[in-house]
Design a protein around this motif. Structure first.
Motif, PDB file in Angstrom:
ATOM      1  N   SER A 172      13.429  57.008  50.634  1.00  0.00           N
ATOM      2  CA  SER A 172      13.506  55.754  51.303  1.00  0.00           C
ATOM      3  C   SER A 172      12.036  55.239  51.718  1.00  0.00           C
ATOM      4  CB  SER A 172      13.952  56.008  52.959  1.00  0.00           C
ATOM      5  OG  SER A 172      15.493  56.091  52.653  1.00  0.00           O
ATOM      6  N   ALA A 173      10.971  55.992  51.585  1.00  0.00           N
ATOM      7  CA  ALA A 173       9.629  55.567  51.800  1.00  0.00           C
ATOM      8  C   ALA A 173       9.413  54.614  50.758  1.00  0.00           C
ATOM      9  CB  ALA A 173       8.732  56.834  51.405  1.00  0.00           C
ATOM     10  N   LYS A 174      10.045  54.537  49.507  1.00  0.00           N
ATOM     11  CA  LYS A 174       9.778  53.457  48.475  1.00  0.00           C
ATOM     12  C   LYS A 174      10.039  51.968  49.065  1.00  0.00           C
ATOM     13  CE  LYS A 174      10.782  56.741  44.783  1.00  0.00           C
ATOM     14  NZ  LYS A 174      11.786  57.081  43.837  1.00  0.00           N
ATOM     15  N   MET A 175      10.640  51.827  50.117  1.00  0.00           N
ATOM     16  CA  MET A 175      10.818  50.473  50.735  1.00  0.00           C
ATOM     17  C   MET A 175       9.901  50.174  51.593  1.00  0.00           C
ATOM     18  SD  MET A 175      13.318  48.662  49.364  1.00  0.00           S
ATOM     19  CE  MET A 175      13.245  47.551  50.606  1.00  0.00           C
ATOM     20  N   GLY A 225      20.323  54.304  55.549  1.00  0.00           N
ATOM     21  CA  GLY A 225      20.157  53.407  56.526  1.00  0.00           C
ATOM     22  C   GLY A 225      21.491  53.285  57.478  1.00  0.00           C
ATOM     23  N   SER A 226      21.206  52.781  58.670  1.00  0.00           N
ATOM     24  CA  SER A 226      22.444  52.991  59.753  1.00  0.00           C
ATOM     25  C   SER A 226      22.931  51.605  60.198  1.00  0.00           C
ATOM     26  CB  SER A 226      21.733  53.657  60.783  1.00  0.00           C
ATOM     27  OG  SER A 226      20.749  53.118  61.477  1.00  0.00           O
ATOM     28  N   ASP A 227      22.295  50.681  59.940  1.00  0.00           N
ATOM     29  CA  ASP A 227      22.552  49.394  60.566  1.00  0.00           C
ATOM     30  C   ASP A 227      22.394  49.426  62.083  1.00  0.00           C
ATOM     31  OD1 ASP A 227      23.212  46.697  59.810  1.00  0.00           O
ATOM     32  OD2 ASP A 227      24.963  46.971  59.027  1.00  0.00           O
ATOM     33  N   VAL A 283      12.684  50.061  57.967  1.00  0.00           N
ATOM     34  CA  VAL A 283      12.702  48.804  57.535  1.00  0.00           C
ATOM     35  C   VAL A 283      13.698  47.991  58.241  1.00  0.00           C
ATOM     36  CG1 VAL A 283      13.148  47.599  55.158  1.00  0.00           C
ATOM     37  CG2 VAL A 283      12.307  50.029  55.115  1.00  0.00           C
ATOM     38  N   VAL A 284      13.171  46.691  58.396  1.00  0.00           N
ATOM     39  CA  VAL A 284      13.886  45.621  59.111  1.00  0.00           C
ATOM     40  C   VAL A 284      14.475  44.735  58.007  1.00  0.00           C
ATOM     41  CG1 VAL A 284      14.011  44.124  61.135  1.00  0.00           C
ATOM     42  CG2 VAL A 284      12.660  45.861  61.045  1.00  0.00           C
ATOM     43  N   PRO A 285      15.565  44.683  57.640  1.00  0.00           N
ATOM     44  CA  PRO A 285      16.020  43.802  56.784  1.00  0.00           C
ATOM     45  C   PRO A 285      16.736  42.437  57.236  1.00  0.00           C
ATOM     46  CG  PRO A 285      17.833  45.398  57.170  1.00  0.00           C
ATOM     47  CD  PRO A 285      16.705  45.528  57.883  1.00  0.00           C
ATOM     48  N   GLY A 286      15.764  41.546  57.652  1.00  0.00           N
ATOM     49  CA  GLY A 286      16.490  40.211  58.048  1.00  0.00           C
ATOM     50  C   GLY A 286      16.359  39.959  59.669  1.00  0.00           C
ATOM     51  N   ASP A 287      15.676  38.945  60.158  1.00  0.00           N
ATOM     52  CA  ASP A 287      15.704  38.637  61.528  1.00  0.00           C
ATOM     53  C   ASP A 287      15.293  37.058  61.509  1.00  0.00           C
ATOM     54  OD1 ASP A 287      12.743  38.661  61.618  1.00  0.00           O
ATOM     55  OD2 ASP A 287      12.770  40.756  62.096  1.00  0.00           O
ATOM     56  N   ALA A 288      14.984  36.634  62.824  1.00  0.00           N
ATOM     57  CA  ALA A 288      14.541  35.248  62.700  1.00  0.00           C
ATOM     58  C   ALA A 288      13.035  35.074  62.895  1.00  0.00           C
ATOM     59  CB  ALA A 288      15.240  34.701  64.170  1.00  0.00           C
ATOM     60  N   GLY A 289      12.418  34.380  62.207  1.00  0.00           N
ATOM     61  CA  GLY A 289      11.055  33.859  62.329  1.00  0.00           C
ATOM     62  C   GLY A 289      10.329  34.863  62.007  1.00  0.00           C
ATOM     63  N   GLN A 290       9.321  35.192  63.170  1.00  0.00           N
ATOM     64  CA  GLN A 290       8.209  36.143  62.663  1.00  0.00           C
ATOM     65  C   GLN A 290       8.360  37.251  63.909  1.00  0.00           C
ATOM     66  OE1 GLN A 290       4.152  34.939  62.166  1.00  0.00           O
ATOM     67  NE2 GLN A 290       4.718  32.969  61.426  1.00  0.00           N
ATOM     68  N   GLY A 348       8.602  62.911  59.009  1.00  0.00           N
ATOM     69  CA  GLY A 348       9.159  61.850  59.654  1.00  0.00           C
ATOM     70  C   GLY A 348      10.277  60.939  58.929  1.00  0.00           C
ATOM     71  N   LEU A 349      11.363  60.834  59.676  1.00  0.00           N
ATOM     72  CA  LEU A 349      12.504  60.356  58.892  1.00  0.00           C
ATOM     73  C   LEU A 349      12.446  58.861  58.770  1.00  0.00           C
ATOM     74  CD1 LEU A 349      15.189  62.328  60.787  1.00  0.00           C
ATOM     75  CD2 LEU A 349      14.906  62.294  58.485  1.00  0.00           C
ATOM     76  N   ILE A 350      13.156  58.032  57.777  1.00  0.00           N
ATOM     77  CA  ILE A 350      13.003  56.764  57.604  1.00  0.00           C
ATOM     78  C   ILE A 350      14.425  56.030  57.488  1.00  0.00           C
ATOM     79  CG2 ILE A 350      12.278  55.030  55.867  1.00  0.00           C
ATOM     80  CD1 ILE A 350      10.143  57.080  54.926  1.00  0.00           C
ATOM     81  N   ASP A 351      14.424  54.985  58.232  1.00  0.00           N
ATOM     82  CA  ASP A 351      15.830  54.374  58.173  1.00  0.00           C
ATOM     83  C   ASP A 351      15.610  52.780  57.697  1.00  0.00           C
ATOM     84  OD1 ASP A 351      18.085  52.725  58.783  1.00  0.00           O
ATOM     85  OD2 ASP A 351      18.502  53.888  60.468  1.00  0.00           O
ATOM     86  N   VAL A 352      16.125  52.642  56.406  1.00  0.00           N
ATOM     87  CA  VAL A 352      15.859  51.499  55.579  1.00  0.00           C
ATOM     88  C   VAL A 352      16.694  50.301  55.931  1.00  0.00           C
ATOM     89  CG1 VAL A 352      14.957  52.792  53.607  1.00  0.00           C
ATOM     90  CG2 VAL A 352      17.350  51.770  53.763  1.00  0.00           C
TER      91      VAL A 352
END
Length: 457
Positions: free
Chosen positions: A361-364, A321-323, A109-116, A61-65
């Motif tokens: 990418s799995a390393k993240m 990663g694609s943003d 991988v979700v790099p940054g958002d708000a709260g939880q 399966g593909l991974i987007d960091v």
């Protein structure tokens, strides 16, 4: 316990260049217990399930960091931070995981958002309440004055519900890292680029090298990963010397940065996809062209390609990663374009690019998420593709070519639910995108030079 046997005429493990022929995967309790020649595979027992992949290309399966899962395909920073509550963002993010999964992406991988927000989405999926990709969750991006994510003027500030978290002192930076670790993040993102530049045009890093190293050391001490946003040379250099796990963008890096990355073991994830889409689709959006935004993106692409080719040739490891999460990069649409870009722009072989999008990418992902490759001991996350991405990586962008998505050896019936953007994503209150002067009206053919209308209203 019954096992699952997957019969593969062509198998790409994510760990090597070639395709293996006539292979079998054996899965026990969601984990691969055998990967190898079909002739040597364990015998099928009564009650075992058999999946015949036929002529389909079987791969991890593909991974987007770099997927902003809760941004809602935003058109602006205001869309991200102001128009909907954190609770709604989390629910919306859970909805959009289905689009991501249908595109063959079994981990993000979700790099940054708000709260939880992404923490909650991850936890709901992990609890078995919903089906979705594996998620490495985060919280607020650690920002400084004049850095990315310090978007709003000082009289507005950075409220708790904003994506950025202003941490202007060493104490505040460490305290924020500890708060996020307590809340259960997998990844902490630092906004390393500042908005100010030196006289020579170079970006000034938002944090000093000492501050960066202190933050990264604390994140790693607490067992978490570090991602940074860094276009500028100085920000890339500080991040690499501190040993961050992944540097997003790095378009203006130099030889010193490359050396530091190779020494520290950091990874690069250029995330060219957003820039490529901005340039390509700006032709359909005149305001972007007039503002100079599209031309700026072209310049960054030109410079970034030259610099990142050198990094690749030097042996720097790359992730993909694609943003995704913005109006220019909607969920489930463009994730795999980054694979194509690595091949066409940076000189990767198709196999190298596929490894970047899987085992590298799995390393993240957290160590407990053993994904990204089809080998014994890893989770049985894989996809069936019509055609060979080794012949043409672009086919991974065609959703109808993804003929099967499997999580832990179980087939997921991927859904792409439709939605009304005006009720789900598009809450901005902008009514006009340009200034309608008389001169502008004439240029559009709405008025003559005398000011008279040229057409009936």
């Amino acid at each position: 316990m019954p096992r699952t046997h997957v019969l593969c005429q062509q198998l790409f493990t994510g760990l090597e260049d070639n395709v293996r022929r006539d292979q079998t995967l054996v899965i026990e309790d969601g984990v691969l217990s055998y990967t190898g020649p079909a002739a040597e595979a364990p015998a099928q027992a009564p009650g075992d399930e058999v999946i015949d992949a036929g002529q389909h290309f079987v791969m991890p399966g593909l991974i987007d960091v770099h997927t902003h899962l809760v941004f809602g395909n935003a058109k602006s920073e205001e869309d991200i931070d102001l128009h909907v509550s954190p609770e709604f963002r989390a629910l919306r993010g859970l909805f959009f995981t289905q689009h991501v999964l249908a595109a063959g992406y079994t981990s993000v991988v979700v790099p940054g958002d708000a709260g939880q927000c992404s923490i909650s989405v991850r936890n709901a999926i992990d609890a078995g309440m919903f089906t979705g990709p594996h998620i490495a969750a985060s919280s607020n991006v650690i920002a400084n004055r004049q850095s990315l994510n310090d978007w709003f003027p000082s009289w507005v500030g950075t409220p708790e519900y904003f994506t950025g978290r202003l941490c202007a002192t060493r104490e505040a930076q460490i305290a924020e890292i500890r708060r996020q670790a307590k809340d259960g993040v997998d990844v902490i993102k630092i906004a390393m680029d500042g908005t100010h530049r030196r006289d020579n045009g170079e970006h000034i890093a938002a944090f000093t090298e000492d501050e960066t190293r202190a933050m990264v050391d604390e994140v790693h001490r607490l067992g978490k990963k570090v991602a940074v946003h860094a276009y500028g040379r100085e920000a890339v250099l500080y991040a690499a010397r501190a040993g961050v796990d992944v540097i997003f963008h790095a378009f203006f890096l130099d030889e010193a940065c490359i050396e530091a990355i190779l020494e520290s073991g950091s990874h690069l994830a250029p995330t060219f996809t957003m820039l490529a889409n901005n340039v390509e689709f700006a032709e359909d959006y005149e305001a972007s062209t007039r503002s100079g935004y599209a031309e700026m993106q072209r310049r960054v692409i030109d410079i970034g390609c030259r610099n990142l080719r050198r990094a690749h040739e030097a042996g720097v490891p790359f992730m993909t990663g694609s943003d995704s999460g913005f109006a220019i990069t909607p969920y489930g649409e463009w994730h795999a374009r980054e694979i194509e870009i690595l091949v066409d722009w940076l000189g990767f072989t198709p196999a190298e690019a596929l490894r970047a999008a899987t085992s590298v990418s799995a390393k993240m992902l957290p160590a407990s998420r053993r994904v990204g490759a089809l080998e014994v001991g890893r989770q049985a996350d894989f996809i069936l593709v019509e055609g060979s991405p080794l012949d043409d990586v672009r086919i991974l962008q065609e959703r109808d070519r993804i003929r099967g998505v499997f999580l832990g050896g179980r087939r997921v019936e991927s859904r792409v639910p439709g939605y009304d953007p005006n009720r789900v994503s598009d809450f901005n209150t902008v009514k006009w995108s340009e200034l309608h002067t008389r001169a502008r009206a004439m240029s559009l053919g709405k008025r003559s030079a005398t000011g008279n209308p040229l057409q009936d209203m």
